[in-house]
Design a protein around this motif. Structure first.
Motif, PDB file in Angstrom:
ATOM      1  N   TYR A  31      24.334  28.555  15.883  1.00  0.00           N
ATOM      2  CA  TYR A  31      24.572  27.253  15.652  1.00  0.00           C
ATOM      3  C   TYR A  31      23.289  26.607  15.343  1.00  0.00           C
ATOM      4  O   TYR A  31      22.982  25.412  14.473  1.00  0.00           O
ATOM      5  CB  TYR A  31      25.495  26.388  16.737  1.00  0.00           C
ATOM      6  N   LYS A  43      21.149  23.283  11.286  1.00  0.00           N
ATOM      7  CA  LYS A  43      22.372  23.328  11.994  1.00  0.00           C
ATOM      8  C   LYS A  43      23.293  23.206  10.769  1.00  0.00           C
ATOM      9  O   LYS A  43      23.158  23.063   9.519  1.00  0.00           O
ATOM     10  CB  LYS A  43      22.728  21.786  12.514  1.00  0.00           C
ATOM     11  N   LEU A  45      26.441  23.084   8.187  1.00  0.00           N
ATOM     12  CA  LEU A  45      26.875  22.011   7.226  1.00  0.00           C
ATOM     13  C   LEU A  45      28.147  21.577   7.620  1.00  0.00           C
ATOM     14  O   LEU A  45      28.986  22.545   8.369  1.00  0.00           O
ATOM     15  CB  LEU A  45      26.860  22.278   5.704  1.00  0.00           C
ATOM     16  N   ALA A  46      28.733  20.444   7.580  1.00  0.00           N
ATOM     17  CA  ALA A  46      30.254  20.125   7.804  1.00  0.00           C
ATOM     18  C   ALA A  46      30.972  21.187   7.180  1.00  0.00           C
ATOM     19  O   ALA A  46      31.170  21.661   6.094  1.00  0.00           O
ATOM     20  CB  ALA A  46      30.515  18.796   7.266  1.00  0.00           C
ATOM     21  N   GLY A  47      32.131  21.619   8.074  1.00  0.00           N
ATOM     22  CA  GLY A  47      33.068  22.699   7.506  1.00  0.00           C
ATOM     23  C   GLY A  47      32.488  23.900   7.746  1.00  0.00           C
ATOM     24  O   GLY A  47      33.448  24.866   7.685  1.00  0.00           O
ATOM     25  N   ASP A  48      31.288  24.345   8.158  1.00  0.00           N
ATOM     26  CA  ASP A  48      30.862  25.582   8.554  1.00  0.00           C
ATOM     27  C   ASP A  48      30.659  25.827  10.018  1.00  0.00           C
ATOM     28  O   ASP A  48      30.459  25.059  10.653  1.00  0.00           O
ATOM     29  CB  ASP A  48      29.494  25.845   7.497  1.00  0.00           C
ATOM     30  N   CYS A  49      30.651  27.303  10.206  1.00  0.00           N
ATOM     31  CA  CYS A  49      30.632  27.476  11.893  1.00  0.00           C
ATOM     32  C   CYS A  49      29.399  27.694  12.479  1.00  0.00           C
ATOM     33  O   CYS A  49      29.026  27.707  13.330  1.00  0.00           O
ATOM     34  CB  CYS A  49      31.698  28.645  12.199  1.00  0.00           C
ATOM     35  N   SER A  54      26.252  28.376   6.268  1.00  0.00           N
ATOM     36  CA  SER A  54      25.560  27.434   5.675  1.00  0.00           C
ATOM     37  C   SER A  54      24.537  27.767   4.678  1.00  0.00           C
ATOM     38  O   SER A  54      24.038  27.173   3.519  1.00  0.00           O
ATOM     39  CB  SER A  54      25.391  26.225   6.484  1.00  0.00           C
ATOM     40  N   THR A  71      35.679  29.019  17.684  1.00  0.00           N
ATOM     41  CA  THR A  71      36.493  28.053  17.673  1.00  0.00           C
ATOM     42  C   THR A  71      36.691  27.759  19.351  1.00  0.00           C
ATOM     43  O   THR A  71      36.635  28.620  20.235  1.00  0.00           O
ATOM     44  CB  THR A  71      37.943  28.401  17.149  1.00  0.00           C
TER      45      THR A  71
END
Length: 71
Positions: A31, A43, A45-49, A54, A71
């Motif tokens: 992360y 960190k 990006l939005a939508g990436d794990c 990213s 998850t």
């Protein structure tokens, strides 16, 4: 079916452009990633794990295998 998973990815820092080849973990998401050049903490990006999804040239192993990631 035997799928080949790529474990090497080149992360590019969006701040300074520094690139480094890294080995991705197969048992956990990464992360956070600290750029060796400018020391910024990356960190996802939005939508990436993870940071590899990213900023890397290759998506993380779970995403390559079409499995849920972190998850």
């Amino acid at each position: 079916m035997n799928e080949t998973i790529i474990l090497q990815s080149v992360i590019t820092c969006p701040g300074c452009g520094y690139k480094k080849k890294e080995t991705m973990p197969t048992d956990a998401c990464q992360y956070f990633y600290r750029c060796e050049e400018c020391k910024v903490i990356l960190k996802p990006l939005a939508g990436d794990c993870c940071v590899f999804c990213s900023y890397g040239t290759v998506k993380c192993p779970p995403i390559q295998m079409s499995k849920p990631c972190c998850t």
